[in-house]
Design a protein around this motif. Sequence first.
Motif, short mmCIF file in Angstrom:
data_model
loop_
_atom_site.label_atom_id
_atom_site.label_comp_id
_atom_site.label_asym_id
_atom_site.label_seq_id
_atom_site.Cartn_x
_atom_site.Cartn_y
_atom_site.Cartn_z
N THR A 58 -9.85 2.84 -9.82
CA THR A 58 -10.74 3.27 -8.73
C THR A 58 -9.93 3.78 -7.53
OG1 THR A 58 -10.86 1.00 -7.93
CG2 THR A 58 -12.66 1.75 -9.36
N ASP A 108 -6.56 -9.76 -3.82
CA ASP A 108 -7.43 -9.32 -4.91
C ASP A 108 -7.48 -10.36 -6.02
OD1 ASP A 108 -7.70 -6.54 -3.80
OD2 ASP A 108 -5.51 -6.71 -4.01
N ASP A 164 0.84 -1.20 0.00
CA ASP A 164 0.00 0.00 0.00
C ASP A 164 0.88 1.26 0.00
OD1 ASP A 164 -2.11 1.69 0.22
OD2 ASP A 164 -2.70 1.12 2.26
N ASP A 218 -8.15 -2.20 -13.10
CA ASP A 218 -9.45 -1.74 -12.55
C ASP A 218 -9.26 -1.15 -11.18
OD1 ASP A 218 -10.74 -2.64 -14.73
OD2 ASP A 218 -11.76 -4.34 -13.77
N ARG A 219 -8.45 -1.82 -10.37
CA ARG A 219 -8.21 -1.31 -9.02
C ARG A 219 -7.54 0.07 -9.09
NH1 ARG A 219 -8.32 -3.78 -4.38
NH2 ARG A 219 -6.28 -3.02 -3.67
N GLU A 220 -6.55 0.19 -9.97
CA GLU A 220 -5.83 1.45 -10.16
C GLU A 220 -6.83 2.57 -10.53
OE1 GLU A 220 -2.61 1.30 -9.62
OE2 GLU A 220 -1.92 3.26 -10.31
N ARG A 224 -7.34 2.40 -6.03
CA ARG A 224 -6.64 1.43 -5.16
C ARG A 224 -5.31 1.11 -5.83
NH1 ARG A 224 -11.96 -0.34 -4.81
NH2 ARG A 224 -12.85 0.26 -2.81
N SER A 282 -2.10 -3.90 -5.02
CA SER A 282 -2.89 -5.15 -5.10
C SER A 282 -2.12 -6.29 -4.47
CB SER A 282 -3.18 -5.53 -6.57
OG SER A 282 -4.00 -4.57 -7.17
N LYS A 300 -7.76 -6.85 -13.71
CA LYS A 300 -8.19 -6.62 -12.32
C LYS A 300 -7.29 -5.54 -11.67
CE LYS A 300 -9.89 -7.40 -8.17
NZ LYS A 300 -11.26 -7.06 -7.79
N ILE A 301 -6.01 -5.64 -11.93
CA ILE A 301 -5.08 -4.69 -11.31
C ILE A 301 -5.30 -3.28 -11.89
CG2 ILE A 301 -2.60 -4.13 -11.20
CD1 ILE A 301 -2.40 -7.36 -10.85
#
Length: 374
Positions: A239, A215, A186, A235-237, A241, A244, A232-233
């Motif tokens: 939003t 995740d 993080d 998508d997280r970025e 986040r 991961s 997925k990674i």
Amino acid sequence: MDAGGPAASESEAAMKRLGILTGGGDAPGLNAVLRAVVKTAEHEHDVEIIGIEDGYDGLVLPDRTRPLTGEAVHGLIARGGTILGTANRGNPFARRVTRDGEDVIEDISAEVVTGFERLGLDGLIAVGGDGSLRIATELGLRFGLPIVGVPKTIDNDLEGTDVTFGFDTALGIATEAFDRLQTTGDSHHRVMLLELMGRDAGFIALHAGVAGDADVILIPEIPFDLEVVCAKIRDREATGRRFSLVAVSEGARPLGGAQSFRALADDLNVARLGGIAAQVGEVVQRVTGKETRTTVLGHLQRGGAPSPFDRWLATRFGAAALRLALAGGWGRMVGLRGQAIIDTPLAEATSTPKRVNPEGEPVRMAKGLGVVFG
Ligand code: F6P
């Protein structure tokens, strides 16, 4: 037969001397099994327990046995490993031996029977995973050797029991690793990959992945698509986040691809899996532009003190195995079903390995949380 129930007194009266061995990879809780067998034998029954060192090797090689007394197992409930030692290459049906100065692989299983008889044993308790318990099954079927099995493995890949001891401890360590990777990942906005044990079963990665808030979870039972992992990674970025966590079972493989090995199998050794997390990490970094770091948790998952649950389960298994042996339940294995101790035929428990069901509730639950399996 209910292994947790009272022992049959007739066969018990004939039972004077039981051997016990631990085989295959160690798992936290092995010593707790030994302790429970010995203490129950001393307190409830008048039976001598003989410890056999280094798995089945101890029945074949000279001077590899010792009586196990209450004193010998004192304080063992919290100790990892096995005081009896274990052996990975001790399969008596295919063992390396030296003949005329040359190393050859031979079936020396008949020597196990000779060793068993020489020790004057009335029965044997074999504590092991699929390999050691398959050997126990075979020794029973071919030679009528009276053996009771106790399931152990951190991989939890054995049928005939809801869970094996060692699994819970491994989960605790793996989950803690995720918690630690989360804070550093993080802070640095990185993708942190954790490679976990389990061979061809994804239980450790699935359970620790969910408990550790991963995740992405890649397991052998669900071949993965790297495009989906990268998506997925991203998508997280998108939003916000910026880090991961990815759980990678050592036996995971890409769709249409093969597993990764550190060493291939030969006549004596099973293949050693490893390296898949680093490969996934490299692709993820290249495709997403995110910095990745890979950790291989390795034998930290197996070493050290058993968790309270594994101490409890191993102790129940040990006591139940002794009772099962005293009741003449040869060729059977103790296990846990719900809250109850049960026993099943060894041949049944070892015929098909247990695997994560890709369509099962745990996988569906994880997907419902947004976890991607690739
Ligand atoms: O079966 C238990 C296990 O820890 C697997 O998860 C792992 O692949 C293997 O044993 C490692 O074996 P070794 O200790 O021989 O490297």
